[in-house]
Structure formats: structure tokens, C-alpha cells
Design a protein around this motif. Structure first.
Motif, PDB file in Angstrom:
ATOM      1  N   MET A   1      -4.648   2.429  -3.601  1.00 20.11           N
ATOM      2  CA  MET A   1      -4.740   1.460  -2.509  1.00 20.11           C
ATOM      3  C   MET A   1      -5.868   0.466  -2.764  1.00 20.11           C
ATOM      4  O   MET A   1      -5.699  -0.746  -2.584  1.00 20.11           O
ATOM      5  CB  MET A   1      -4.959   2.194  -1.178  1.00 20.11           C
ATOM      6  N   LEU A   2      -7.013   0.958  -3.203  1.00 19.81           N
ATOM      7  CA  LEU A   2      -8.162   0.089  -3.456  1.00 19.81           C
ATOM      8  C   LEU A   2      -7.838  -0.957  -4.525  1.00 19.81           C
ATOM      9  O   LEU A   2      -8.052  -2.163  -4.329  1.00 19.81           O
ATOM     10  CB  LEU A   2      -9.350   0.954  -3.880  1.00 19.81           C
ATOM     11  N   VAL A   3      -7.329  -0.499  -5.669  1.00 20.17           N
ATOM     12  CA  VAL A   3      -7.094  -1.437  -6.774  1.00 20.17           C
ATOM     13  C   VAL A   3      -5.960  -2.403  -6.459  1.00 20.17           C
ATOM     14  O   VAL A   3      -5.957  -3.548  -6.927  1.00 20.17           O
ATOM     15  CB  VAL A   3      -6.846  -0.691  -8.100  1.00 20.17           C
ATOM     16  N   THR A   4      -4.992  -1.961  -5.664  1.00 18.46           N
ATOM     17  CA  THR A   4      -3.910  -2.854  -5.249  1.00 18.46           C
ATOM     18  C   THR A   4      -4.454  -4.028  -4.466  1.00 18.46           C
ATOM     19  O   THR A   4      -4.106  -5.197  -4.707  1.00 18.46           O
ATOM     20  CB  THR A   4      -2.881  -2.078  -4.397  1.00 18.46           C
TER      21      THR A   4
ATOM     22  N   PHE B   1       0.843  -1.204   0.000  1.00 19.23           N
ATOM     23  CA  PHE B   1       0.000   0.000   0.000  1.00 19.23           C
ATOM     24  C   PHE B   1       0.876   1.252   0.000  1.00 19.23           C
ATOM     25  O   PHE B   1       0.526   2.261  -0.617  1.00 19.23           O
ATOM     26  CB  PHE B   1      -0.940   0.003   1.202  1.00 19.23           C
ATOM     27  N   GLY B   2       2.004   1.206   0.705  1.00 15.98           N
ATOM     28  CA  GLY B   2       2.935   2.322   0.647  1.00 15.98           C
ATOM     29  C   GLY B   2       3.608   2.422  -0.706  1.00 15.98           C
ATOM     30  O   GLY B   2       3.831   3.506  -1.243  1.00 15.98           O
ATOM     31  N   PHE B   3       3.909   1.275  -1.287  1.00 14.09           N
ATOM     32  CA  PHE B   3       4.561   1.195  -2.594  1.00 14.09           C
ATOM     33  C   PHE B   3       3.696   1.863  -3.666  1.00 14.09           C
ATOM     34  O   PHE B   3       4.163   2.734  -4.410  1.00 14.09           O
ATOM     35  CB  PHE B   3       4.770  -0.290  -2.918  1.00 14.09           C
ATOM     36  N   ASN B   4       2.437   1.437  -3.751  1.00 11.29           N
ATOM     37  CA  ASN B   4       1.558   1.923  -4.814  1.00 11.29           C
ATOM     38  C   ASN B   4       0.833   3.211  -4.448  1.00 11.29           C
ATOM     39  O   ASN B   4       0.884   4.198  -5.186  1.00 11.29           O
ATOM     40  CB  ASN B   4       0.543   0.842  -5.191  1.00 11.29           C
ATOM     41  N   ALA B   5       0.124   3.223  -3.310  1.00  8.78           N
ATOM     42  CA  ALA B   5      -0.605   4.430  -2.931  1.00  8.78           C
ATOM     43  C   ALA B   5       0.348   5.574  -2.608  1.00  8.78           C
ATOM     44  O   ALA B   5       0.035   6.747  -2.837  1.00  8.78           O
ATOM     45  CB  ALA B   5      -1.524   4.142  -1.745  1.00  8.78           C
ATOM     46  N   GLY B   6       1.530   5.252  -2.084  1.00 10.72           N
ATOM     47  CA  GLY B   6       2.515   6.292  -1.815  1.00 10.72           C
ATOM     48  C   GLY B   6       3.036   6.954  -3.075  1.00 10.72           C
ATOM     49  O   GLY B   6       3.487   8.105  -3.051  1.00 10.72           O
TER      50      GLY B   6
ATOM     51  N   THR C   1       0.899  -2.985 -10.057  1.00 16.08           N
ATOM     52  CA  THR C   1       1.793  -1.879  -9.689  1.00 16.08           C
ATOM     53  C   THR C   1       1.874  -0.780 -10.742  1.00 16.08           C
ATOM     54  O   THR C   1       1.677   0.400 -10.419  1.00 16.08           O
ATOM     55  CB  THR C   1       3.185  -2.428  -9.332  1.00 16.08           C
ATOM     56  N   PRO C   2       2.169  -1.078 -12.007  1.00 16.75           N
ATOM     57  CA  PRO C   2       2.278   0.031 -12.968  1.00 16.75           C
ATOM     58  C   PRO C   2       0.961   0.720 -13.252  1.00 16.75           C
ATOM     59  O   PRO C   2       0.931   1.889 -13.645  1.00 16.75           O
ATOM     60  CB  PRO C   2       2.811  -0.660 -14.231  1.00 16.75           C
ATOM     61  N   ALA C   3      -0.147   0.007 -13.046  1.00 16.49           N
ATOM     62  CA  ALA C   3      -1.470   0.532 -13.382  1.00 16.49           C
ATOM     63  C   ALA C   3      -2.179   1.169 -12.200  1.00 16.49           C
ATOM     64  O   ALA C   3      -3.217   1.820 -12.377  1.00 16.49           O
ATOM     65  CB  ALA C   3      -2.343  -0.608 -13.929  1.00 16.49           C
ATOM     66  N   SER C   4      -1.650   1.024 -11.009  1.00 14.20           N
ATOM     67  CA  SER C   4      -2.413   1.295  -9.786  1.00 14.20           C
ATOM     68  C   SER C   4      -2.964   2.705  -9.688  1.00 14.20           C
ATOM     69  O   SER C   4      -4.045   2.909  -9.140  1.00 14.20           O
ATOM     70  CB  SER C   4      -1.563   0.974  -8.549  1.00 14.20           C
TER      71      SER C   4
END
Length: 407
Positions: free
Chosen positions: A233-236, A215-220, A275-278
Motif C-alpha cells: 500500500m505504501l509503495v503504491t 490499494f485493494g489491487f496491490n495490497a490485497g 503493480t508488479p513490484a508492489s
């Protein structure tokens, strides 16, 4: 008017930075550690931790400035070597973040990417070679590609969509893992008599930590506490959950029983693929990406090991490389679904797909060639593979003089 620090954004990215570091130590270390034999557990933990420390120093010395300062289309400049010219209160352009926070957040990405490659060489690579290879790989592969995509380089100027590292992190690490695994050669008994994971419970704990840390990786990667972060965060989460279930269903269909290790491998596949699409897609696309991740990555594991007969021991290419590439391509097709942002400005769906494909192919080829060269350098300087007797004894004792279990 000078940019100012946004306290809410800063608090979120400070939190995200801690979450992404948590993904390497301890999460990735435990995930990988549980997958190897007991006699090699500590060697995996040591490699992940030592890489984290070394990359931190290299990032400060030269990595950050080459990745994220103004230079040319291929590489950044030298204005922030050692951050010596950075004022304490400097704000990162285009954000509400102190540049120190942006520096740290991006450092954690630089840490986990070479650490992912550890999965390709477990149980057989010399520790000295691990350190030499990882340091050179960071500077010669990760840093330039980061600049190309996120630092003002040529791929970014084409409008490539890589929100959190499908190309920068997963394609580079996945392709490089395949190359170094091929150079090292297979473990004894591969592929039909490889020892099973010594601690599936540890694999699950590591995977669960990765799921949370992601969540930190993508939403961050939104670099702000905003709607993009919320959707990322949701789509992840949806992609990870979906891919886990798809992997489980395939195992039940083929083998009659679902395995815990298989289930959480599906989780990681779903996380890597989204990850690339998040930051660009909505919930419906996340569901589709999770389905694709579970199916494509499951069968790529078999292709690499059974058809290609390459001992990418912990499936770095099949899960991270192929997952990251799949998500990178799908973002062009799915960003227009409800909740998505659409493709980048000036691109059609087909044009965007072409840009995405170009990014995957060029970065994959670049990673492969440079990994081969770096592998040859490490082979000449330290040797790549431990002696056969060290493999038999286990790398914990042979390389570090310790054992993971004193029973």
C-alpha cells in the motif's frame, strides 16, 4: 492439520475485493467516459459494465478452474467447473482465506483486465464485437497467462516476480489494445484533429477512484493482512504521487501549463508501473519507479500516436502495457533496496532480470497473436467497426438508443 480460516485476513481480502471491483465500475468507466466525446459517453459506461457482468459468469463457468486449479504447466484442470465440488468452508491452499473469497478476489482482476482494453476501441467498435472479443480474450489470453504466473504454471516455476499483475494484467491488456486498435483503424481526424475529452472533471473523479481502489489491487495481493500488504500500500501511493508530479513537470516544461487530464494520466501510469513490484520493493524503489513511470509512459504516448500513428485512443499500451512492463523489469533491479524482499529464491539479480524479460516478451507476443486471431473471429461474426454514420451520430444512440445528456 487442516488449514483454518483467518478472520483478519479474510476481512481484508473481502474489502480488497470490493475495492478492485470498484476500480472497474464505476472508476474505470468514469475515467474512460470522461475522455471521449459526449455522444459516446454511455457506450463506454455500457461496455465496462457489461464486460464486468459477462466475465463474472465466465469466471464461474470455466475461467477460475482453468486459471487456478492443478493441471499442467500451461493450463489448469476442470475440477472446479461452476465450483460444483467446492465445500462451503474450503480454505484456499497456502492462505487463511475461504476459497470463495479467493475466487471473488481473482474474479475482480479478471473483470478489470479486458475492461482496460476498452480504451483502445472507444467511439468506433460495435457493441456485439466488444462482447464477443472480450469473452474470447478472457478465456484464451487472460486465463492461460494467469495460470502461467499465479496458478502453478511455467513462469511461476521459473520464479517470475509479478505481485499484482504487471504481466498478467497490464502487459496482456496493453499489447492487446495496440493490436485491436491497429485492426480497427483510426478515428476520423486522427491524430491531429481528434476531439478533446468532453469532461475532464469526470476523468479526474474516475482516476481518483482508481487510485483508492488500487490499494485493494496491490495490497490485497498479499492475500493477508500483514507486512507485505502494508508495504504494498505504501509503495503504491508513493509511485502514483511521484509519477503524477513528474508528468506535470514535463507538461509545464514542454507546454507552459499543466493539464488535469495529464496529471491524472501520470497517476495511472505510476499505479500500473508499481503493480508488479508492489509486494517486493520498499519506499526508495517506489520513488524511482514513479519517476520512471512518469517519464517513460509520457513519451510512449507520443510514440504510439505520432510515430506509429496508431489510434490507441486512451493510451492503454503507453500507460498500462509499457508501465506494467517497466515495473516488471525494474523489480529485479530494485527489490534489493531497503524495505525490499530481494529477488526470488535461487536467482541472482541478473538471472531474475532475465526471467522478468522472458515473461514480458513471451506474454506480450502471445497476447498479440491471440488478439489478432480473436479480432479476426469477431470481424467475421459481428463485424468490428460501426458504420461511418454511426460514428458521426455517436455510439450512445446508434448502439444503445440513449444519450448521456438531455440538454
Amino acid at each position: 492439520m487442516a488449514a483454518s480460516i483467518n478472520p483478519g485476513d479474510t476481512a481484508w481480502i473481502l474489502t480488497s475485493t470490493a475495492l478492485v471491483l470498484f476500480m472497474t465500475i464505476p472508476a474505470l468507466a468514469l475515467f474512460y467516459g470522461g475522455l471521449v466525446q459526449a455522444k459516446n459517453l454511455l457506450s463506454v459506461l455500457m461496455q465496462c459494465t457489461a464486460i464486468a457482468a459477462m466475465v463474472s459468469v465466465l469466471w464461474l463457468l470455466i475461467g477460475y478452474t482453468l486459471a487456478f486449479t492443478e493441471g499442467n504447466a500451461v493450463i489448469g484442470g476442470l475440477s472446479q467447473v461452476l465450483l460444483a465440488s467446492l465445500p462451503r468452508g474450503a480454505v484456499r491452499d497456502g492462505t487463511g482465506l475461504p476459497e470463495t473469497v479467493f475466487f471473488m478476489f481473482q474474479m475482480t482482476f479478471a473483470i478489470i483486465t479486458p475492461a482496460l482494453i476498452v480504451g483502445a476501441w472507444v467511439e468506433r467498435m460495435r457493441f456485439a464485437a466488444v462482447m464477443l472479443f472480450s469473452g474470447l480474450w478472457l478465456l484464451l489470453v487472460y486465463v492461460p497467462v494467469t495460470h502461467w504466473v499465479w496458478g502453478g504454471g511455467w513462469l511461476g516455476s521459473l520464479g517470475v516476480m509479478d505481485f499484482a499483475g504487471g504481466i498478467v494484467v497490464h502487459v496482456t491488456a496493453g499489447v492487446s489494445a495496440l493490436v485491436i486498435a491497429k485492426m480497427l483503424g483510426a478515428r476520423k481526424g486522427f491524430p491531429d484533429h481528434v476531439h478533446p475529452p468532453h469532461a475532464p472533471w469526470m476523468v479526474m473523479v474516475g482516476a481518483a477512484m482508481l487510485w483508492v481502489g488500487w490499494f485493494g489491487f496491490n495490497a490485497g495481493s498479499a492475500l493477508a493482512a500483514n507486512a507485505d500488504a502494508g508495504m504494498a500500500m505504501l509503495v503504491t501511493h508513493i509511485s502514483a504521487a511521484t509519477a503524477s508530479l513528474v508528468w506535470m513537470i514535463i507538461e509545464i516544461t514542454r507546454y507552459g501549463k499543466p493539464s488535469l487530464v495529464g496529471f491524472v494520466t501520470g497517476t495511472i501510469a505510476g499505479l500500473a508501473t508499481i503493480t508488479p513490484a508492489s509486494g517486493f520493493v520498499g519506499p526508495m524503489a517506489a520513488l524511482l519507479i514513479g519517476i520512471a513511470a512518469g517519464i517513460v509512459c509520457f513519451f510512449m504516448v507520443e510514440v504510439v500516436k505520432q510515430r506509429w500513428r496508431i489510434d490507441d485512443a486512451l493510451d492503454v499500451l503507453a500507460v498500462h502495457g509499457v508501465g506494467g512492463a517497466t515495473g516488471t523489469l525494474l523489480v529485479a533491479l530494485l527489490a534489493g533496496l531497503p524495505g525490499g524482499t530481494g529477488v526470488s529464491e535461487g536467482n541472482s539479480v541478473l538471472g531474475q532480470f532475465g526471467v522478468q524479460l522472458l515473461g514480458v516478451v513471451v506474454v506480450g507476443a502471445y497476447s498479440a497473436v491471440l488478439t489478432f486471431i480473436i479480432g479476426k473471429i469477431a470481424q467475421a461474426v459481428t463485424g468490428l467497426r460501426v458504420p461511418p454514420e454511426a460514428e458521426t451520430e455517436g455510439l450512445d444512440y446508434a448502439e444503445h438508443g440513449e444519450t448521456g445528456y438531455n440538454l
